[in-house]
Design a protein around this motif. Structure first.
Motif, PDB file in Angstrom:
ATOM      1  N   ARG A  85      15.473 -20.832 -51.693  1.00 38.34           N
ATOM      2  CA  ARG A  85      16.759 -20.163 -51.873  1.00 38.34           C
ATOM      3  C   ARG A  85      16.478 -18.717 -52.225  1.00 38.34           C
ATOM      4  NH1 ARG A  85      19.390 -24.154 -56.120  1.00 38.34           N
ATOM      5  NH2 ARG A  85      17.233 -24.131 -56.755  1.00 38.34           N
ATOM      6  N   TRP A  86      16.379 -17.866 -51.237  1.00 37.88           N
ATOM      7  CA  TRP A  86      16.067 -16.462 -51.452  1.00 37.88           C
ATOM      8  C   TRP A  86      17.367 -15.699 -51.638  1.00 37.88           C
ATOM      9  CZ3 TRP A  86      11.249 -15.327 -52.588  1.00 37.88           C
ATOM     10  CH2 TRP A  86      10.259 -16.205 -52.174  1.00 37.88           C
ATOM     11  N   HIS A  87      17.982 -15.865 -52.803  1.00 38.96           N
ATOM     12  CA  HIS A  87      19.195 -15.134 -53.155  1.00 38.96           C
ATOM     13  C   HIS A  87      18.763 -13.854 -53.848  1.00 38.96           C
ATOM     14  CE1 HIS A  87      22.085 -18.815 -53.167  1.00 38.96           C
ATOM     15  NE2 HIS A  87      21.356 -18.745 -52.078  1.00 38.96           N
ATOM     16  N   LEU A  88      18.888 -12.742 -53.153  1.00 39.53           N
ATOM     17  CA  LEU A  88      18.403 -11.458 -53.655  1.00 39.53           C
ATOM     18  C   LEU A  88      19.580 -10.573 -54.056  1.00 39.53           C
ATOM     19  CD1 LEU A  88      15.834 -11.022 -50.792  1.00 39.53           C
ATOM     20  CD2 LEU A  88      15.257 -11.489 -53.171  1.00 39.53           C
ATOM     21  N   ASP A  89      19.555 -10.069 -55.284  1.00 40.06           N
ATOM     22  CA  ASP A  89      20.573  -9.136 -55.773  1.00 40.06           C
ATOM     23  C   ASP A  89      19.903  -7.787 -56.001  1.00 40.06           C
ATOM     24  OD1 ASP A  89      22.119 -11.393 -55.787  1.00 40.06           O
ATOM     25  OD2 ASP A  89      22.441 -11.442 -57.948  1.00 40.06           O
ATOM     26  N   TYR A  90      20.531  -6.726 -55.484  1.00 35.55           N
ATOM     27  CA  TYR A  90      19.936  -5.393 -55.512  1.00 35.55           C
ATOM     28  C   TYR A  90      20.888  -4.349 -56.071  1.00 35.55           C
ATOM     29  CZ  TYR A  90      16.171  -6.905 -52.374  1.00 35.55           C
ATOM     30  OH  TYR A  90      15.081  -7.517 -51.828  1.00 35.55           O
ATOM     31  N   LEU A  91      20.308  -3.276 -56.559  1.00 33.49           N
ATOM     32  CA  LEU A  91      21.022  -2.036 -56.803  1.00 33.49           C
ATOM     33  C   LEU A  91      20.672  -1.144 -55.621  1.00 33.49           C
ATOM     34  CD1 LEU A  91      22.688  -0.034 -58.488  1.00 33.49           C
ATOM     35  CD2 LEU A  91      20.549   0.648 -59.590  1.00 33.49           C
ATOM     36  N   ASP A  92      21.651  -0.919 -54.737  1.00 31.03           N
ATOM     37  CA  ASP A  92      21.454  -0.096 -53.543  1.00 31.03           C
ATOM     38  C   ASP A  92      21.847   1.344 -53.841  1.00 31.03           C
ATOM     39  OD1 ASP A  92      20.733  -2.338 -52.093  1.00 31.03           O
ATOM     40  OD2 ASP A  92      22.695  -2.567 -51.142  1.00 31.03           O
ATOM     41  N   ILE A  93      20.997   2.281 -53.437  1.00 30.44           N
ATOM     42  CA  ILE A  93      21.278   3.714 -53.576  1.00 30.44           C
ATOM     43  C   ILE A  93      21.148   4.355 -52.190  1.00 30.44           C
ATOM     44  CG2 ILE A  93      20.700   5.876 -54.761  1.00 30.44           C
ATOM     45  CD1 ILE A  93      21.445   3.725 -56.725  1.00 30.44           C
ATOM     46  N   PRO A  94      22.246   4.349 -51.406  1.00 29.28           N
ATOM     47  CA  PRO A  94      22.202   5.060 -50.129  1.00 29.28           C
ATOM     48  C   PRO A  94      22.545   6.537 -50.319  1.00 29.28           C
ATOM     49  CG  PRO A  94      24.248   3.836 -50.292  1.00 29.28           C
ATOM     50  CD  PRO A  94      23.455   3.544 -51.546  1.00 29.28           C
ATOM     51  N   VAL A  95      21.867   7.378 -49.571  1.00 32.82           N
ATOM     52  CA  VAL A  95      22.152   8.820 -49.514  1.00 32.82           C
ATOM     53  C   VAL A  95      22.324   9.119 -48.030  1.00 32.82           C
ATOM     54  CG1 VAL A  95      21.265  11.133 -49.976  1.00 32.82           C
ATOM     55  CG2 VAL A  95      20.736   9.259 -51.546  1.00 32.82           C
ATOM     56  N   TYR A  96      23.452   9.710 -47.654  1.00 36.91           N
ATOM     57  CA  TYR A  96      23.722   9.840 -46.233  1.00 36.91           C
ATOM     58  C   TYR A  96      24.417  11.148 -45.875  1.00 36.91           C
ATOM     59  CZ  TYR A  96      28.014   7.743 -48.113  1.00 36.91           C
ATOM     60  OH  TYR A  96      29.105   7.444 -48.878  1.00 36.91           O
ATOM     61  N   VAL A  97      24.307  11.474 -44.591  1.00 36.14           N
ATOM     62  CA  VAL A  97      25.050  12.574 -43.988  1.00 36.14           C
ATOM     63  C   VAL A  97      26.331  11.958 -43.442  1.00 36.14           C
ATOM     64  CG1 VAL A  97      25.097  14.285 -42.138  1.00 36.14           C
ATOM     65  CG2 VAL A  97      22.979  13.852 -43.387  1.00 36.14           C
ATOM     66  N   ARG A  98      27.456  12.610 -43.721  1.00 35.87           N
ATOM     67  CA  ARG A  98      28.763  12.060 -43.356  1.00 35.87           C
ATOM     68  C   ARG A  98      29.507  13.032 -42.445  1.00 35.87           C
ATOM     69  NH1 ARG A  98      33.942  12.395 -46.022  1.00 35.87           N
ATOM     70  NH2 ARG A  98      35.123  10.473 -45.817  1.00 35.87           N
ATOM     71  N   LEU A  99      29.987  12.540 -41.315  1.00 32.17           N
ATOM     72  CA  LEU A  99      30.807  13.318 -40.394  1.00 32.17           C
ATOM     73  C   LEU A  99      32.227  12.771 -40.453  1.00 32.17           C
ATOM     74  CD1 LEU A  99      28.417  13.460 -37.324  1.00 32.17           C
ATOM     75  CD2 LEU A  99      28.802  15.236 -39.026  1.00 32.17           C
ATOM     76  N   ALA A 100      33.215  13.649 -40.577  1.00 23.55           N
ATOM     77  CA  ALA A 100      34.608  13.225 -40.687  1.00 23.55           C
ATOM     78  C   ALA A 100      35.493  14.116 -39.832  1.00 23.55           C
ATOM     79  CB  ALA A 100      35.053  13.281 -42.147  1.00 23.55           C
ATOM     80  N   MET A 101      36.649  13.596 -39.473  1.00 24.17           N
ATOM     81  CA  MET A 101      37.669  14.343 -38.739  1.00 24.17           C
ATOM     82  C   MET A 101      38.923  14.392 -39.619  1.00 24.17           C
ATOM     83  SD  MET A 101      36.266  15.214 -35.885  1.00 24.17           S
ATOM     84  CE  MET A 101      37.619  15.665 -34.871  1.00 24.17           C
ATOM     85  N   PRO A 102      38.951  15.278 -40.640  1.00 24.72           N
ATOM     86  CA  PRO A 102      40.063  15.285 -41.589  1.00 24.72           C
ATOM     87  C   PRO A 102      41.383  15.696 -40.945  1.00 24.72           C
ATOM     88  CG  PRO A 102      38.291  16.777 -42.287  1.00 24.72           C
ATOM     89  CD  PRO A 102      37.952  16.273 -40.936  1.00 24.72           C
ATOM     90  N   ASN A 103      42.453  15.018 -41.344  1.00 23.08           N
ATOM     91  CA  ASN A 103      43.806  15.428 -41.006  1.00 23.08           C
ATOM     92  C   ASN A 103      44.746  14.940 -42.102  1.00 23.08           C
ATOM     93  OD1 ASN A 103      44.950  12.808 -40.329  1.00 23.08           O
ATOM     94  ND2 ASN A 103      43.747  12.892 -38.457  1.00 23.08           N
ATOM     95  N   THR A 104      46.019  15.102 -41.936  1.00 21.00           N
ATOM     96  CA  THR A 104      46.956  14.834 -43.035  1.00 21.00           C
ATOM     97  C   THR A 104      47.249  13.361 -43.273  1.00 21.00           C
ATOM     98  OG1 THR A 104      48.821  15.116 -41.541  1.00 21.00           O
ATOM     99  CG2 THR A 104      48.087  17.072 -42.770  1.00 21.00           C
ATOM    100  N   VAL A 105      46.967  12.499 -42.314  1.00 18.12           N
ATOM    101  CA  VAL A 105      47.319  11.087 -42.479  1.00 18.12           C
ATOM    102  C   VAL A 105      46.089  10.201 -42.649  1.00 18.12           C
ATOM    103  CG1 VAL A 105      48.514   9.121 -41.442  1.00 18.12           C
ATOM    104  CG2 VAL A 105      49.424  11.422 -41.145  1.00 18.12           C
ATOM    105  N   VAL A 106      45.212  10.217 -41.653  1.00 19.86           N
ATOM    106  CA  VAL A 106      44.040   9.345 -41.676  1.00 19.86           C
ATOM    107  C   VAL A 106      42.804  10.164 -41.287  1.00 19.86           C
ATOM    108  CG1 VAL A 106      44.377   8.558 -39.294  1.00 19.86           C
ATOM    109  CG2 VAL A 106      43.102   7.142 -40.876  1.00 19.86           C
ATOM    110  N   THR A 107      41.708   9.898 -41.967  1.00 17.86           N
ATOM    111  CA  THR A 107      40.450  10.594 -41.699  1.00 17.86           C
ATOM    112  C   THR A 107      39.405   9.576 -41.247  1.00 17.86           C
ATOM    113  OG1 THR A 107      40.920  12.284 -43.351  1.00 17.86           O
ATOM    114  CG2 THR A 107      38.632  12.023 -42.697  1.00 17.86           C
TER     115      THR A 107
END
Length: 192
Positions: A85-107
């Motif tokens: 039973r390999w139940h693994l619990d982790y503290l994940d630390i992702p660091v990423y580059v994020r691309l977004a298309m901002p607008n007034t309703v949904v991004t």
């Protein structure tokens, strides 16, 4: 414990990356579907381990930015044989580059980057995983995409794939190497 302090220190620098619209701090959580890849076989019938993920995030705003998170995440595999039973619990630390298309309703947004994960627990109930020389810190690549709804206080939904790069060294009946985590997360969050 040293890894936990590194994670806290990394989040302490997060205000330096937070700026502009659609950026800020947030909390997120959701479902985690974990598995491992290998050419070998665990004894018995093997199933993925589903669990949850929850944590905090900081992202910069604008069309191109950065993000950092600290997530408690559950993953691994379960065999019907009690010793596997390999139940693994982790503290994940992702660091990423994020691309977004901002607008007034949904991004809509997408991101990619590296992730370091620090094992917090291995086992299920009173069962503890055997010591196979398994590394306590592992590395992965993450890729994801989602939507942020600005009219609903920054509510976001996203999907994320985690491609493990570190061999977990889970010995089996047919192989003793090449086990890496593979996970898919469905997350919802709210920004502040």
């Amino acid at each position: 414990m040293r890894h936990l302090w590194l994670a806290v220190a990394a989040l302490g620098f997060a205000p330096m990356v937070v700026q502009g619209q659609d950026g800020g701090f947030g909390i997120k959580g959701g479902l985690s579907y974990g598995n491992v890849s290998n050419g070998g076989a665990l004894p018995g019938s093997v199933t993925q381990r589903s669990g949850f993920a929850v944590g905090v995030s900081a992202v910069s705003g604008g069309m191109m930015g950065f993000g950092i998170e600290a997530l408690y995440a559950q993953r691994g595999v379960t065999s019907h044989i009690a010793a596997d039973r390999w139940h693994l619990d982790y503290l994940d630390i992702p660091v990423y580059v994020r691309l977004a298309m901002p607008n007034t309703v949904v991004t809509p947004f997408a991101y990619v980057g590296p992730q370091a994960s620090f094992e917090l627990k291995c086992g299920a109930g009173s069962f503890n995983c055997p010591d196979t020389g398994r590394p306590k810190a592992i590395f992965a690549g993450v890729i994801g995409a989602g939507l942020r709804l600005r009219q609903l206080h920054g509510l976001s939904i996203e999907g994320r794939y985690i491609y493990g790069l570190t061999d977990l060294k889970l010995s089996t009946v047919s192989s003793s190497s090449s086990y890496q985590t593979r996970s898919f997360l469905l997350l919802a969050g709210i920004g502040f």
